[in-house]
Design an enzyme around this catalytic site. Sequence first.
Site, mmCIF file in Angstrom:
data_model
loop_
_atom_site.group_PDB
_atom_site.id
_atom_site.type_symbol
_atom_site.label_atom_id
_atom_site.label_comp_id
_atom_site.label_asym_id
_atom_site.label_seq_id
_atom_site.Cartn_x
_atom_site.Cartn_y
_atom_site.Cartn_z
ATOM 1 N N SER A 188 0.654 -1.153 0.097
ATOM 2 C CA SER A 188 0.018 -0.004 -0.049
ATOM 3 C C SER A 188 1.073 1.203 0.110
ATOM 4 C CB SER A 188 -0.973 0.011 1.163
ATOM 5 O OG SER A 188 -0.150 -0.003 2.259
ATOM 6 N N GLY A 198 12.628 14.147 0.466
ATOM 7 C CA GLY A 198 13.210 15.080 -0.697
ATOM 8 C C GLY A 198 12.190 15.404 -1.746
ATOM 9 N N GLU A 225 19.020 17.735 -5.711
ATOM 10 C CA GLU A 225 19.948 16.794 -4.791
ATOM 11 C C GLU A 225 21.069 16.110 -5.582
ATOM 12 O OE1 GLU A 225 16.830 13.892 -3.336
ATOM 13 O OE2 GLU A 225 15.498 15.573 -2.909
ATOM 14 N N HIS A 240 22.466 5.848 2.008
ATOM 15 C CA HIS A 240 22.014 7.150 1.872
ATOM 16 C C HIS A 240 23.270 7.903 3.042
ATOM 17 C CE1 HIS A 240 20.405 11.108 2.403
ATOM 18 N NE2 HIS A 240 19.674 11.004 1.632
ATOM 19 N N ARG A 269 25.186 9.868 -4.912
ATOM 20 C CA ARG A 269 25.196 9.162 -3.566
ATOM 21 C C ARG A 269 26.307 8.211 -3.338
ATOM 22 N NH1 ARG A 269 19.026 8.423 -2.127
ATOM 23 N NH2 ARG A 269 18.771 10.504 -2.237
ATOM 24 N N HIS A 327 19.731 2.212 2.329
ATOM 25 C CA HIS A 327 18.349 3.217 2.051
ATOM 26 C C HIS A 327 17.687 2.703 1.143
ATOM 27 C CE1 HIS A 327 16.412 7.031 1.702
ATOM 28 N NE2 HIS A 327 16.885 7.223 0.459
ATOM 29 N N ARG A 387 20.768 4.452 -8.232
ATOM 30 C CA ARG A 387 19.729 5.433 -8.539
ATOM 31 C C ARG A 387 20.106 6.793 -8.188
ATOM 32 N NH1 ARG A 387 15.499 7.382 -4.943
ATOM 33 N NH2 ARG A 387 16.729 6.825 -2.960
ATOM 34 N N LEU A 422 10.244 7.530 -6.503
ATOM 35 C CA LEU A 422 8.940 7.849 -6.435
ATOM 36 C C LEU A 422 8.249 7.718 -7.908
ATOM 37 C CD1 LEU A 422 8.767 10.402 -3.609
ATOM 38 C CD2 LEU A 422 8.256 7.912 -3.323
HETATM 39 P P1 FAD Z 1 6.540 0.986 -0.013
HETATM 40 O O1 FAD Z 1 6.107 2.106 0.134
HETATM 41 O O2 FAD Z 1 7.900 0.618 0.953
HETATM 42 O O3 FAD Z 1 5.417 -0.046 0.475
HETATM 43 C C1 FAD Z 1 5.651 -1.417 0.670
HETATM 44 C C2 FAD Z 1 4.156 -1.900 1.120
HETATM 45 O O4 FAD Z 1 4.416 -3.469 0.789
HETATM 46 C C3 FAD Z 1 3.674 -1.988 2.568
HETATM 47 O O5 FAD Z 1 2.391 -1.628 2.474
HETATM 48 C C4 FAD Z 1 3.982 -3.158 3.158
HETATM 49 O O6 FAD Z 1 3.337 -3.677 4.154
HETATM 50 C C5 FAD Z 1 3.723 -4.016 1.943
HETATM 51 N N1 FAD Z 1 4.227 -5.613 2.175
HETATM 52 C C6 FAD Z 1 5.752 -5.652 1.872
HETATM 53 N N2 FAD Z 1 5.903 -7.236 2.309
HETATM 54 C C7 FAD Z 1 4.517 -7.580 2.493
HETATM 55 C C8 FAD Z 1 4.209 -8.931 2.751
HETATM 56 N N3 FAD Z 1 5.016 -9.946 2.841
HETATM 57 N N4 FAD Z 1 2.752 -8.926 3.043
HETATM 58 C C9 FAD Z 1 2.102 -7.983 2.851
HETATM 59 N N5 FAD Z 1 2.232 -6.851 2.562
HETATM 60 C C10 FAD Z 1 3.624 -6.537 2.527
HETATM 61 N N6 FAD Z 1 12.281 8.086 -2.926
HETATM 62 C C11 FAD Z 1 12.325 9.417 -3.772
HETATM 63 O O7 FAD Z 1 11.911 9.091 -4.951
HETATM 64 N N7 FAD Z 1 12.543 10.273 -3.050
HETATM 65 C C12 FAD Z 1 12.543 10.756 -1.838
HETATM 66 O O8 FAD Z 1 12.596 11.894 -1.238
HETATM 67 C C13 FAD Z 1 12.460 9.492 -1.071
HETATM 68 N N8 FAD Z 1 13.035 9.655 0.432
HETATM 69 C C14 FAD Z 1 13.131 8.682 1.077
HETATM 70 C C15 FAD Z 1 13.393 8.835 2.554
HETATM 71 C C16 FAD Z 1 13.337 7.598 3.437
HETATM 72 C C17 FAD Z 1 13.778 7.748 4.754
HETATM 73 C C18 FAD Z 1 13.195 6.162 2.806
HETATM 74 C C19 FAD Z 1 13.066 5.004 3.388
HETATM 75 C C20 FAD Z 1 12.812 6.339 1.233
HETATM 76 C C21 FAD Z 1 13.136 7.329 0.427
HETATM 77 N N9 FAD Z 1 12.895 7.238 -1.045
HETATM 78 C C22 FAD Z 1 12.825 8.216 -1.659
HETATM 79 C C23 FAD Z 1 12.394 5.951 -1.640
HETATM 80 C C24 FAD Z 1 10.929 5.745 -1.884
HETATM 81 O O9 FAD Z 1 10.313 6.231 -0.683
HETATM 82 C C25 FAD Z 1 10.688 4.128 -1.717
HETATM 83 O O10 FAD Z 1 11.422 3.721 -2.785
HETATM 84 C C26 FAD Z 1 9.417 4.105 -2.346
HETATM 85 O O11 FAD Z 1 8.380 4.825 -1.381
HETATM 86 C C27 FAD Z 1 8.827 2.617 -2.403
HETATM 87 O O12 FAD Z 1 7.593 2.688 -2.649
HETATM 88 P P2 FAD Z 1 6.848 1.146 -3.042
HETATM 89 O O13 FAD Z 1 5.509 1.432 -3.261
HETATM 90 O O14 FAD Z 1 7.789 0.418 -3.942
HETATM 91 O O15 FAD Z 1 6.880 0.558 -1.572
HETATM 92 C C1 SIN Z 2 16.567 12.200 0.523
HETATM 93 O O1 SIN Z 2 15.409 12.957 0.340
HETATM 94 O O2 SIN Z 2 17.695 12.566 0.513
HETATM 95 C C2 SIN Z 2 16.119 10.933 0.003
HETATM 96 C C3 SIN Z 2 15.810 10.971 -1.316
HETATM 97 C C4 SIN Z 2 15.834 9.537 -2.222
HETATM 98 O O3 SIN Z 2 16.129 8.762 -1.533
HETATM 99 O O4 SIN Z 2 15.577 9.676 -3.476
#
Ligand code: FAD
Ligand code: SIN
Length: 532
Positions: free
Chosen positions: A10, A48, A115, A243, A291, A352, A387, A393
Amino acid sequence: MQTDYLVIGSGIAGLTFALKAARKYPDRKVTVITKTSADETNTKYAQGGIAGVTDFERDSFEKHIEDTLISGDGLCNKNVVEVVVKEGVNRIHEMIEWGTQFDKEADGDFKLGKEGGHSEFRILHHKDVTGKEIERALLAAVAEHSNIEIVKHCFVVDLITQHHLGYLVTKATPDIECYGVYVLNLRTNQIEKIIAGTTLLATGGNGQVYRSTTNPNIATGDGVAMVYRAKGRIENMEFIQFHPTALYEPGVRGQSFLITEAVRGDGGILRNNKGEAFMERYDERKDLAPRDIVARAIDSEMKITGTEHVYLDVRHIPLSKFIEHFPNIYEKCRSIGTDVTKDMIPVVPAAHYSCGGIKTNDWGRTSIRNLYAAGECASTGLHGANRLASNSLLEAMVFAHRAFLDSTAQQTNGKPIPPIPDWNAQGTTDPKEMILITQSLKEVQQVMSDYVGIVRTNVRLERALRRLDLLWEETELLYQATTLSPQLCELRNMITVSYLIVKCAQFRKESRGLHYNTDYPAKSRLVQNIVL
Ligand code: FAD
Ligand code: SIN
């Protein structure tokens, strides 16, 4: 349960896909599964923002493409890079239509951040809590669709394929099909099956395999491990992005607080314990180098000076400007007694982002039929060996969209799904000691952090593999004999993912992007993806 679209996860990838399916087909059922609460995702912690070309006077698609390719260090798929950069702009506007608020200037233009590795200001953000805003808006939009059901506290254990019908499935099996998943319903503690025409894995990253990570507890690489067990293709797992600037808080366990790279985009300077701005010794782009370079430079400074962290100096940035862009970081620093106008912020690299993952084609298809992957768990070819900041995102939105389009075309000629057997839990008993799981988990994190971190060697990788082998053997025995729990399943997945990281690292006989091995300090001329 039977559903038309089954979405595991989600975060931004899963919810984007779910919204698209629900809006286009109001008569079809969309089921989103999440292992804890709906918003506990990596997405929620993004700071970010989203990289995207919106200021066409100063910026261009070509520049964003070029920056992504440079960062990826020779391993990006150029076609995918072009697709993501160009289609990403429409996806950003869609996100705004669905209610996401990005910061704007007084004249109505977007406030754009910068960035590492970006040649222009192009990052749309919501202060320093962009992910929280995106997750809020997406969940609100989802709530308006009665054909989307979010099933919380439900742990997906395994993909259902022909293997569960009694057929031998190997990596060489040509048409592996996914019929849905087995889940551990955490409210009933029963294993149930969910059957689906189309399944999307959007399970996020795997930062938790390291002791120190910016990722929340959910980031245990479950999707990658499930696909590997189902004999699907996984690639480029050696490229774990550290990171450069997680907040250094000795004694704090679990997820580290991130100090966004946008702080360096606004003028923050990295300094060592002598106060020296050391980045100029490592790269002409200094604090805004990609990075991999910055994280390695910090690692090297910490080793030279014998310290556990370096500093991020923002004392010269006017406080009002700092608070306007980074209110959350300001508050966090204040809460630990760091006054950003007088004190430098102690920072350290932390695991990260996973650049590799489940191999997909240009439309998010995995090597398993009816199974798609998008977001951090997928390896689409965008990131290559490293990356570019804030591209994930963007990638998640573009590939959720593409996977939806492709799955729609596929579903119309879908075959009937064969009868699926219930989960077989015969011969298992309740666990007697949780210590068997918790201690092994610590060992995995220790092995990965000490042997498979920012700098690697052949000997360290061999040692890591031997220790992981033992942990795998012990955990498999436990898994066969014990009633399933999320902790046990996560441990098993984390060992698998760690194994995949080490194996890919061993196959790469060079240093490239995020993978740095002192036994092969140079790049090889043979540029290729490692597929397991
Ligand atoms: P997620 O958002 O991680 O969602 C994963 C989902 O899968 C969750 O709902 C979880 O419950 C579910 N799930 C996992 N395993 C199971 C299972 N076995 N059973 C049921 N459900 C499960 N990226 C950017 O582009 N810009 C940014 O500024 C940025 N900042 C970041 C800052 C931080 C602190 C972090 C940690 C990451 C950042 N990133 C950023 C990276 C980015 O946030 C993530 O790569 C992205 O949000 C991942 O989205 P997703 O939908 O793939 O997974
Ligand atoms: C950050 O805000 O520095 C994280 C950005 C990213 O992981 O893409």
